[in-house]
Design a protein around this motif. Structure first.
Motif, PDB file in Angstrom:
ATOM      1  N   ASP A   1       0.827  -1.208   0.000  1.00  0.00           N
ATOM      2  CA  ASP A   1       0.000   0.000   0.000  1.00  0.00           C
ATOM      3  C   ASP A   1       0.857   1.252   0.000  1.00  0.00           C
ATOM      4  OD1 ASP A   1      -2.179  -1.642  -0.012  1.00  0.00           O
ATOM      5  OD2 ASP A   1      -2.532  -1.544   2.191  1.00  0.00           O
TER       6      ASP A   1
ATOM      7  N   ASN B   1       2.210   1.803  -3.482  1.00  0.00           N
ATOM      8  CA  ASN B   1       1.173   2.378  -4.342  1.00  0.00           C
ATOM      9  C   ASN B   1       0.967   3.858  -4.042  1.00  0.00           C
ATOM     10  OD1 ASN B   1       0.788  -0.096  -5.557  1.00  0.00           O
ATOM     11  ND2 ASN B   1      -0.845  -0.706  -4.113  1.00  0.00           N
TER      12      ASN B   1
ATOM     13  N   ASP C   1       3.802   5.794  -5.553  1.00  0.00           N
ATOM     14  CA  ASP C   1       3.609   5.941  -7.005  1.00  0.00           C
ATOM     15  C   ASP C   1       2.602   7.024  -7.305  1.00  0.00           C
ATOM     16  OD1 ASP C   1       5.412   3.940  -7.379  1.00  0.00           O
ATOM     17  OD2 ASP C   1       3.905   2.341  -7.645  1.00  0.00           O
TER      18      ASP C   1
END
Length: 541
Positions: free
Chosen positions: A439, A442, A445
């Protein structure tokens, strides 16, 4: 096994020159019903152990029917004698008698004490009690207010009435005083058939205990600690009634209903006991207080005699026939009477030792191998119980050890289960942390993509001769296009086709950018910029 002794007794007739069409005839021990011309009526003929005509006395009935039971009771057998019949047929007279003709109860009391005195090698302890069953409630006739007593059963005493007063007696005269007291408390009533009718069943009970007086002199050392206990029941039943004949009403009617019900249950018990053992069903002893108390006497451990009294008048023929059918069924009942002897452990051991010594003396006289084997068998029997106890102790110890081993195994298995559970929990935590790291990646990103959006080319005022083109979305990396061979200040469609490798571009989306260096916008992180961004810079230089 022995059958119950059953006798029938005819009371003297009270009819005064009344016309009769039928008449009972007594021939030895058989009773039959005949017409006046002497013709026998089919199906009405009965045979019993004894039949007493109108001229017989209570002493005759006692000698032929009851005396053997009394002597057996003194020797340790249970005994019961009771009178059965319709009301006013002579039951109470047969059991109690009169001063001139004493009945079965006073004759039995005298005979018991006389037999006990003649038995010099034993000493006796005699207790008496007197009770009645009135409206299906047990009352103590020797104690006023001692009513509604319960019936109990135990291995030691058998079936007994709890709370019943028992008096220790030493003579027949003392017993007669107690009987007189009980008769005064008994329920009597007047009906059309009897001036002094019994309204309850009465049971006079004697408990006879005896033991060896001097075992050494008598030579009976084996029975020194043995006690014989016998119970003698002398029962005077209330008579069955017909309301049309007795004219009973109110309290007398209620009493008659309870009497008839208990006698009907007694008849059902007799019928069940008289059936074949394989076909015999449930015996309803508990349906009545009377049958429950008399249970050992009916098909149990007792010597029992029944005297069925019959009224000879023709008006009572139907009731007399029912009484004779009851007596015929009772005659088929068998009891298993045996001496009631209580032996202590010391008495049993002493008896076994005496048997061993007797066998040893026989062995010394005959030198028989059979007797030697018998002695060995006796010794083995004496040690058998001890060996059984040791074997049981060893089995219990083995059982305890196996149980402990099983519990230890269960604990080990539980530890393994706990370890597996902890490993499963740690692996689930590891997966959870990995998920959190994913998580976080992500999220980074997304942050990087949001930062890419920051480095968009800003909008400035248009300059007529110097501009660059930028794409509207730079969220993904763009591939670098080869630089054009030549291009002017104005980018035409052919130029953009070559720059975008043949991809069609909406020229309306193009924006003009002043010719300036944008290095100030690269202060954050140049490594995250796409290659297309550097191409635009190249074009601007």
């Amino acid at each position: 096994m022995e059958k119950i002794s059953v006798a029938v007794r005819f009371r003297p007739s009270t009819a005064l020159d009344l016309p009769e069409d039928r008449k009972w005839r007594v021939e030895d021990n058989r009773i039959s019903l005949h017409l006046l011309d002497g013709t026998p009526i089919s199906g009405v003929s009965f045979a019993f152990d004894h039949v007493f005509d109108q001229s017989s006395t209570n002493a005759t009935v006692y000698d032929l029917l009851i005396k053997s039971i009394i002597h057996a009771a003194v020797n340790g057998f249970n005994g019961t004698a009771f009178a059965y019949g319709q009301t006013s047929s002579g039951k109470t007279f047969t059991m109690n008698g009169s001063e001139d003709d004493p009945g079965i109860i006073p004759l039995a009391v005298k005979d018991i004490f006389h037999t006990a005195q003649m038995t010099t090698d034993r000493e006796f302890l005699i207790r008496v009690s007197y009770m009645e069953i009135y409206n299906e409630e047990i009352n103590d006739l020797l104690t006023l207010g001692n009513q509604k007593l319960p019936i109990h059963e135990s291995l030691e005493r058998g079936i007994f009435v709890a709370g019943l007063r028992e008096e220790i007696v030493n003579s027949a005269e003392q017993v007669f005083e107690l009987i007189k007291l009980g008769e005064a408390n008994r329920h009597f009533g007047e009906t059309n058939m009897n001036v002094r009718s019994s309204r309850s069943h009465t049971i006079f009970r004697m408990v006879i205990e005896s033991s060896v007086k001097d075992p050494i002199s008598s030579g009976d050392v084996s029975n020194a600690d043995a006690i014989r206990v016998s119970v003698l029941n002398l029962v005077d039943l209330a008579g069955s009634e017909r309301i049309a004949k007795t004219g009973a009403g109110g309290v007398r009617l209620k009493e008659g209903k309870h009497i008839n019900k208990s006698l009907m249950i007694l008849g059902n018990v007799i019928n069940k006991l008289s059936e074949n053992g394989k076909q015999r069903g449930h015996i309803p002893y508990r349906d009545s207080k009377l049958t429950r108390i008399l249970q050992p006497s009916l098909g149990g451990n007792a010597k029992t005699s029944i005297i069925c009294t019959v009224a000879p008048e023709e008006v009572h023929i139907e009731e007399s026939r029912g009484t004779l059918q009851f007596a015929s069924g009772a005659k088929r009942i068998t009891n298993c009477a045996q001496v009631n002897e209580i032996l202590t452990d010391a008495a049993l051991l002493k008896r076994q030792k005496l048997e061993i010594e007797e066998l040893r003396r026989k062995l010394q006289g005959s030198h028989s191998e059979v007797l030697e084997q018998m002695i060995l068998k006796q010794r083995n029997d004496m040690h058998k119980s001890e060996l059984d106890r040791e074997r049981l102790a060893m089995e219990l110890e083995e059982e305890r050890k196996s149980r402990e081993a099983l519990e230890h195994c269960i604990k080990e298995q539980q530890k393994k289960i706990d370890n597996l559970t902890s490993l499963a929990n740690s692996s689930s935590q590891t997966r959870s942390s990995a998920k959190q790291m994913a998580d976080l990646r992500n999220t980074s990103d997304e942050v990087i993509m949001s930062q890419e959006d920051v480095f968009k080319t800003p909008n400035f005022k248009e300059k007529p001769n110097d501009f660059v083109v930028k794409r509207s979305n730079c969220s993904r990396d763009l591939e670098s296009s080869p630089p054009p061979d030549n291009f002017a200040n104005i980018a035409d469609e052919d130029l953009w086709m070559r720059l975008n490798k043949g991809c069609t571009t909406d020229l309306d989306m193009l924006q003009m950018t002043p010719d300036m260096k944008c290095q100030s916008y690269l202060s954050s992180d140049i490594s995250v910029l796409p290659s297309s961004f550097f191409m635009v810079q190249f074009l601007m230089m």
